[in-house]
Every structure is written in C-alpha cells, then in structure tokens.
Design a protein around this motif. Structure first.
Motif, PDB file in Angstrom:
ATOM      1  N   ARG A 135       0.829  -1.207   0.000  1.00  0.00           N
ATOM      2  CA  ARG A 135       0.000   0.000   0.000  1.00  0.00           C
ATOM      3  C   ARG A 135       0.869   1.265   0.000  1.00  0.00           C
ATOM      4  N   ALA A 136       1.993   1.195   0.701  1.00  0.00           N
ATOM      5  CA  ALA A 136       2.878   2.364   0.795  1.00  0.00           C
ATOM      6  C   ALA A 136       3.801   2.508  -0.413  1.00  0.00           C
ATOM      7  N   SER A 137       3.775   1.525  -1.305  1.00  0.00           N
ATOM      8  CA  SER A 137       4.628   1.537  -2.506  1.00  0.00           C
ATOM      9  C   SER A 137       6.098   1.722  -2.142  1.00  0.00           C
ATOM     10  N   VAL A 138       6.584   0.907  -1.189  1.00  0.00           N
ATOM     11  CA  VAL A 138       7.981   1.003  -0.797  1.00  0.00           C
ATOM     12  C   VAL A 138       8.885   0.572  -1.944  1.00  0.00           C
ATOM     13  N   SER A 139      10.106   1.036  -1.905  1.00  0.00           N
ATOM     14  CA  SER A 139      11.062   0.681  -2.958  1.00  0.00           C
ATOM     15  C   SER A 139      11.363  -0.812  -2.951  1.00  0.00           C
ATOM     16  N   ARG A 140      11.446  -1.383  -1.759  1.00  0.00           N
ATOM     17  CA  ARG A 140      11.694  -2.823  -1.615  1.00  0.00           C
ATOM     18  C   ARG A 140      11.260  -3.257  -0.221  1.00  0.00           C
TER      19      ARG A 140
END
Length: 217
Positions: free
Chosen positions: A53-58
């Motif tokens: 949901r947070a669209s983290v890089s990895r």
C-alpha cells in the motif's frame, strides 16, 4: 544518501505509523521485516500489505528460524503458562540482532536512516529499546561503517516519547491504513480482543472516542 530510509516493519500499528512517517519525509523508503520462529502468518501478511500500500522501494524479508521468543524457547515451562504476558514475547538481544542486520543492508543500499517503532511504553520493560541502548548502537555503527563517506546510517525512533494515544493521533494525521495492521498475539481470522496487545489498542482508541478499524464488523 540522506534521502533514503529503511523502516523496521513488523505489521503492527507502531511500525505502520513509522512507515508513513518515513514516507512523509524521505524520497525513497524501503522496509525490512524479520521472520523469526513462530511469527504469526497474519503478522507477515500485514507487513506485506502495508509495504504494498505504501509503494515502498523494496521489502526485505529476513528468515531467522533460530530466533525464538521466551515462550517458544522454554516450550511448556516457565512463560508458557501466561502466553499474553510481556515475558512470553521477550527475545534476548532482539534489537541488537535486528538492527545490525538492518545496518548491513543500509550500508549497501546507501540508506541514511533506519526507522524503529519503539514507543514510550516499550522502554519500561524492553531495555534494549531505550534511548541509551540505541545511542550505543548508533555509536558502534559510526565506528564500523566503511562505505558511508563519513555519514553513517543512524537509528531514529520517531515514536520514542509517544503514548499509544499519541501514536494513533499521528497515524490518523499521516493517513496510515490502520485497518491493515495486525497487533494480536494470537493467530486467527480477526484480532482476539483479549491479549494484552489487543487490550492496549482498544483502550487507546476508546479513550479517544474512536473505533479501532481492525475491530469493525
């Protein structure tokens, strides 16, 4: 390097709030989660959902089956009689292990900030969550980092002086998807509402005149 952060993500309310706190401050945010012995599947799924949901890089997943909470290590004796007590979830040297692994990735990824979710209540029992303990680790990181160009990664605790109610208020301001979090100490389709982690959440939301989204029918 200063624009990158690595969040210690358990899947609970505190780490979720830290994730969105980091997103509001840094241009690139990654997350790391630790699969120790007996970690709840619901907690693992919560961490994955929050990262997505947070669209983290990895999202870095670390398998550590040899690391056990006290209740699992002693099996049927000692702390097993009260599985909801704080002692049952105690892990010797937990934070020095977890933060050291995070530091390993931080150095290779050029991360400046390692974000931990310890709050005001944690340090009353878990001594390795105290400011003094974390300061000592940061000092060691500064001494040992060879790829940091004089600016070593540093552990930051944005919730260290915050109560549960204050964390909830911050989570709301940051638009943290609290409905995705998992705090319960028991596996199941929904939070049990009876373990001490559930009771802490319920008491805090109730005192604020709010309904905890994980308990909505």
């Amino acid at each position: 390097m200063g624009d990158k952060a690595l969040v210690m993500l358990s899947g609970g309310l505190d780490s979720a709030t830290c994730l969105y706190w980091a997103k509001s401050r840094f241009s690139e945010v990654s997350a790391i989660t630790f699969n120790y012995f007996g970690r709840l599947q619901r907690e693992k799924r919560a961490a994955a959902k929050l990262a997505k949901r947070a669209s983290v890089s990895r999202l870095i997943k670390i398998d550590m089956p040899f690391v056990k909470e006290a209740s699992d290590f002693y099996n049927s004796s000692r702390f097993r009689s009260d599985p909801d007590a704080l002692w049952s979830s105690y892990v010797p040297a937990r934070n020095i292990m977890f933060y050291s692994i995070a530091a390993h990735y931080a150095e290779y990824l050029g991360v400046k900030w390692i974000i931990g979710g310890h709050n005001l209540h944690d340090i009353t029992f878990f001594k390795d969550a105290s400011k003094g303990y974390i300061d000592k680790m940061n000092s060691l990181f500064r001494e040992g980092c060879l790829l940091c160009d004089g600016q070593a990664y540093r552990i930051v605790l944005p919730l260290a002086e915050m109560s549960r109610k204050e964390i909830i208020k911050l989570a709301i301001r940051l638009k943290t998807p609290m409905e995705l979090t998992w705090s319960c100490h028991r596996e199941g389709r929904a939070h049990c509402g009876q373990c001490y982690a559930c009771k802490q959440r319920l008491d805090a939301f109730t005192s604020l005149g709010l309904q905890d989204p994980v308990f909505k029918s």
